[in-house]
Design a protein around this motif. Structure first.
Motif, PDB file in Angstrom:
ATOM      1  N   MET A 183       0.838  -1.197   0.000  1.00 15.63           N
ATOM      2  CA  MET A 183       0.000   0.000   0.000  1.00 15.63           C
ATOM      3  C   MET A 183       0.874   1.248   0.000  1.00 15.63           C
ATOM      4  SD  MET A 183      -3.061   1.157   2.548  1.00 15.63           S
ATOM      5  CE  MET A 183      -4.114  -0.183   2.083  1.00 15.63           C
ATOM      6  N   PRO A 184       0.778   2.036  -1.080  1.00 13.93           N
ATOM      7  CA  PRO A 184       1.598   3.258  -1.129  1.00 13.93           C
ATOM      8  C   PRO A 184       1.075   4.301  -0.146  1.00 13.93           C
ATOM      9  CG  PRO A 184       0.120   3.179  -3.004  1.00 13.93           C
ATOM     10  CD  PRO A 184      -0.059   1.876  -2.268  1.00 13.93           C
ATOM     11  N   PRO A 185       1.954   5.216   0.286  1.00 15.24           N
ATOM     12  CA  PRO A 185       1.493   6.307   1.159  1.00 15.24           C
ATOM     13  C   PRO A 185       0.426   7.148   0.462  1.00 15.24           C
ATOM     14  CG  PRO A 185       3.894   6.231   1.072  1.00 15.24           C
ATOM     15  CD  PRO A 185       3.380   5.277   0.036  1.00 15.24           C
ATOM     16  N   ILE A 186      -0.505   7.657   1.233  1.00 12.37           N
ATOM     17  CA  ILE A 186      -1.613   8.454   0.707  1.00 12.37           C
ATOM     18  C   ILE A 186      -1.393   9.913   1.105  1.00 12.37           C
ATOM     19  CG2 ILE A 186      -4.116   8.806   0.819  1.00 12.37           C
ATOM     20  CD1 ILE A 186      -3.367   6.185  -0.528  1.00 12.37           C
ATOM     21  N   GLU A 187      -1.540  10.807   0.142  1.00 12.35           N
ATOM     22  CA  GLU A 187      -1.425  12.233   0.439  1.00 12.35           C
ATOM     23  C   GLU A 187      -2.709  12.734   1.082  1.00 12.35           C
ATOM     24  OE1 GLU A 187      -0.022  14.895  -2.577  1.00 12.35           O
ATOM     25  OE2 GLU A 187       1.120  13.290  -3.534  1.00 12.35           O
TER      26      GLU A 187
END
Length: 139
Positions: free
Chosen positions: A48-52
């Motif tokens: 899961m990529p980081p979320i802005e």
């Protein structure tokens, strides 16, 4: 023989409000876990990529967390489930559908299942073990 099967069905029907509550609790808890993974990186998921902040993914995580908590406790279950169901429908059609027609192909099974589970709760409510049911008994 028919009366014993009728009695068995009646016993199962009597358990429906409790089982509905257990269903709501489990589905709500799992939805909260999705929200916390997105918003708080817990549990941390390697893929899961980081979320802005304020991005579409952040809004999805916020809805998953807040609606999930409401559903978990059965507080405003029908409204929270309606919002959650819609969110999962949007997720399916915007993120998964473009990858293939069938959910098994486009990895949208979870979105589709959540969408329909929440849609069911829109019509059934939260069951007997919910804040909604407790408030209804008081009035």
């Amino acid at each position: 023989m028919a009366s014993s099967s009728t009695n068995a069905v009646a016993k199962l029907d009597g358990a429906t409000p409790l089982v509905l509550s257990l269903f709501r609790i489990v589905v709500g808890f799992l939805f909260v876990c999705h929200g916390t993974a997105i918003l708080f990186r817990w549990p941390e998921l390697a893929d899961m990529p980081p979320i802005e902040s304020w991005s579409l993914g952040w809004w999805a995580g916020t809805i998953e967390f807040l609606a999930g908590v409401a559903i978990l406790f059965g507080a405003g279950t029908r409204i929270a489930a309606f919002i959650a169901s819609g969110t999962m429908a949007v997720a399916y059609f915007t993120q998964h559908q473009k990858l293939g027609l069938l959910p098994i192909v486009n990895q949208g099974e979870l979105s589709a299942l959540y969408c329909w589970a929440f849609f069911l709760l829109v019509f059934t409510g939260g069951g007997s073990l919910s804040i909604d049911a407790a408030l209804k008994k008081k009035s």
